[in-house]
Write an enzyme that holds these catalytic residues in place. Structure first.
Site, short mmCIF file in Angstrom:
data_model
loop_
_atom_site.label_atom_id
_atom_site.label_comp_id
_atom_site.label_asym_id
_atom_site.label_seq_id
_atom_site.Cartn_x
_atom_site.Cartn_y
_atom_site.Cartn_z
N GLU A 182 7.66 42.57 15.61
CA GLU A 182 6.49 42.72 14.74
C GLU A 182 6.50 44.07 14.03
OE1 GLU A 182 2.54 42.47 16.63
OE2 GLU A 182 2.21 40.65 15.47
N HIS A 191 25.36 31.34 32.41
CA HIS A 191 25.80 29.95 32.48
C HIS A 191 25.14 29.12 31.38
CE1 HIS A 191 27.63 30.47 36.57
NE2 HIS A 191 26.88 31.55 36.46
N LYS A 202 -2.34 31.88 8.95
CA LYS A 202 -3.76 31.82 9.33
C LYS A 202 -4.61 31.35 8.16
CE LYS A 202 -3.98 35.56 12.77
NZ LYS A 202 -4.58 36.88 13.02
#
Lengths: 431, 431
Positions: free
Chosen positions: B286, B307, B421
């Site tokens: 951010e 793995h 938003k």
């Protein structure tokens, strides 16, 4: 039955119309490598026909063993690492819950161990088991994978101390090579119930073998539905044409990789898909990350991480592909209640369900990220159940094999995994 | 006290000797931006002197509130998203355990909610709380963050239904703006106990404010030690010279970014550090992911993911930096016991501790990945406790601010977070 769809709508401005045409020939060749077994790694194509050809006798034995374990134990410890646990854990969390052990249920608790060398992680599982009756499933083709072998030695001692060797041996289930290796030899000597890790299926493609199915059966998951869903995918994805969603996914991601997209972020809107994203990361990362190439697989949990990595996704370096794993239906329904006082100024959401709000966030984010310069793919499933998950597993496996062949590497080997192991064994004085 | 060290030994062949010399001038300028408040985002530098200047009266109030909560409830629900929960969760897991709620302890269970729109995630927390007494901590500067506000409405109703409004209000603790916003207004009207999110500290830098400290105090974590460790870091990292470990980390990663390294993978060897890696990803992602640039932050849990993503790390595209967060001491000690039969062929490890084996894996992996073409940094802490974690938090925060200034962006804004938003609110019909 409504099934998985793959969409590139939110990547159109990066791909253009009929984007698959230039890569069609390559896709045909990749498809042929899979079905004619003419490509690199063709000894590991056992997963291709696994759903339709599943050994019904073994499936029955898995169900019988699961019933026995459900009766004998309140808790099962599943020992395995990488492909020997990620698939089962992904399915358990997606179909039941990441909080499975903490929720009320009729089936045993399941703890995944043998996948780390952390002493705290081991000690905490022992503490959580406490005085409960438990059984062990140990999953290792060779039996010598360090993390799993160490945990097996430790848990086996706990089991023997608690029940004596004879009963302990009745509580150990091994999924291993059909004839050779340390774990197979131990199983023969001690009389463990065993299941087979097939020779022609690598770890990351093994979720629909006993590796994944035995733990899942214990949690009450319907194996027949899981395999039937995978069968349907097997049938559909066999078709060598541009409508094949695996062709679209593999083709689109490789075309973007050739335009310097170096990372793919799998995003999802349900915490229960987190382990599925870990399984997906192994599948693609281990299949394609070789010869100094490969799209790096990362994942984000949304909307959670829109408040974390969201800034990067929106405005960071534009080397990203985003693939959204979307399922609009939660298992539970929560509706925002009316609150006449409206102190929290939230009444514009009264009467709406969380699923509805989540879906608007999904749509808004697709738009926002596309506008921000990130091509978005959508893998949509109508709901999360065994059938859909079986389909999804196979879709990703098939797409991954195609995609790796398109990129020119062997999808089925993992030569790089040995490097640290050899150095570690040297430091540990192993001969 | 032994403290955090930063090493570039396993990146030497990428950086060369005296690698910081060419970037020294830039580091001096970045350092000055922080201390003279002359850089972009300088209104958000409240975290710099926070450890030394911490308001002792508030600290005392946090401790008092925590004691009250411990007495009134067996369970606390912490509502917050992004910077309003990642720090507390990171510290809780690192210092206590990712299995904190499932282990025996004298302090209340802590559930993190209000960080997703998933109905299942919400419903499962409600189920896990069951009939237990509970309290709510709601953390939101504005009070209008959708995920948190929705969960607050839902949990507040449960609390009122259970206890009546008056007692419910005694069980709600708000961490919010000091004077304005929906949550502050509600708190005033209903009489919630409140704590302040400072104006000059952004979410991702807020772990050492009440945002992080209140939940942590409830878990019995020693806030004084946490702050003292951060104070020590504050003192040490203030020194503007090439021995400063934050200069080394910020300088080295930016030099490598300029050589086309586009991703940084934080690796760690204890599952309890997983949430710390999530906190780190927000901090760096951010802060730096803007203006179409930034090093993408990813993480791997080792040896687990050796793995899985191990193949990619060893042999994939060489655009990676790996930063290893290393702590050689687990809280518990587990020793591999002798087993004379040695059926599992594991006796070369008898008498060894898991910590020892984990350390050999760490050393082997450093070597393997460096040889494979990945520069490795090591952030080493001698043990994990409050003091060391306070130091570590501050070290990463300071390094991140320096690094973002070196890359030319404002470390403290997040303009991209608003895009989805706004689109979402439009879809939801919010005015």
């Amino acid at each position: 039955m409504k099934k998985l769809t793959f969409k590139t709508t939110y990547a159109d401005n990066f791909l253009g119309e009929n984007f698959l045409s230039p890569i069609k020939k390559e896709l045909e060749i990749a498809q042929e490598k899979i079905f004619a077994k003419t490509g690199a790694g063709s000894d590991f194509l056992g997963w291709v026909n696994l759903p339709s050809d599943y050994d019904q006798k073994e499936l029955q034995q898995i169900k019988v063993a699961a019933k026995k374990i459900q009766k004998q134990s309140q808790t099962v410890v599943v020992l395995g690492i990488g492909g020997s646990y990620l698939g089962a854990r992904a399915a358990l969390e997606a179909l039941r819950s990441p909080n499975y052990n903490q929720l009320e249920k009729k089936t045993p608790n399941i703890y995944f161990s043998g996948n780390t060398l952390s002493a705290d992680a081991f000690a905490e599982i022992v503490a959580m088991i406490g005085q409960q009756d438990f059984s062990i499933i140990v999953i290792s083709k060779s039996g010598t994978t360090t993390e799993t072998a160490v945990a097996f030695r430790l848990f086996r001692k706990l089991l023997i101390d608690k029940y004596g060797r004879q009963e302990a041996n009745q509580r150990i289930y091994a999924v291993t090579d059909k004839s050779k290796g340390v774990l197979k030899e131990m199983s023969n000597q001690e009389g463990y119930t065993t299941f087979v890790v097939p020779d022609d299926i690598g770890g990351r493609y093994s979720v629909l073998t006993a590796v994944g199915l035995l733990p899942l059966a214990i949690a009450g998951i319907n194996l027949d539905d899981l395999l039937t869903g995978a069968q349907e995918a097997q049938k559909n994805l066999k078709k060598g044409n541009l409508q094949n969603p695996a062709w679209q996914y593999a083709g689109a991601r490789q075309l973007l990789a050739r335009k310097d997209k170096t990372m793919e972020v799998l995003s999802y809107y349900q915490p229960r898909f987190r382990q599925l994203s870990e399984w997906w990361k192994q599948l693609f990362g281990e299949s394609e990350g070789k010869e100094q190439q490969g799209i790096f697989p990362a994942s984000v949990e949304l909307t959670t991480d829109l408040h974390s990595l969201g800034q990067y996704l929106q405005e960071g370096k534009r080397n990203l592909i985003e693939t959204v794993l979307w399922c609009k239906k939660s298992q539970q329904t929560i509706t925002i209640h009316e609150d006449k006082e409206n102190l929290d100024k939230l009444s514009f959401l009264s009467g709406k369900t969380l699923d509805f709000i989540n879906e608007q966030a999904f749509k808004a984010t697709l738009n926002a990220h596309q506008e921000g310069g990130v091509p978005n793919f959508i893998v949509e499933i109508p709901e999360m159940n065994e059938w859909q998950l079986g389909y999804l597993f196979y879709f990703f496996e098939f797409s991954c094999a195609l995609s790796a062949y398109l990129s020119g590497v062997n999808p089925f080997n993992q030569p790089g995994v040995e490097v640290y192991k050899q150095k570690m064994f040297k430091l540990l004085g192993k001969n």
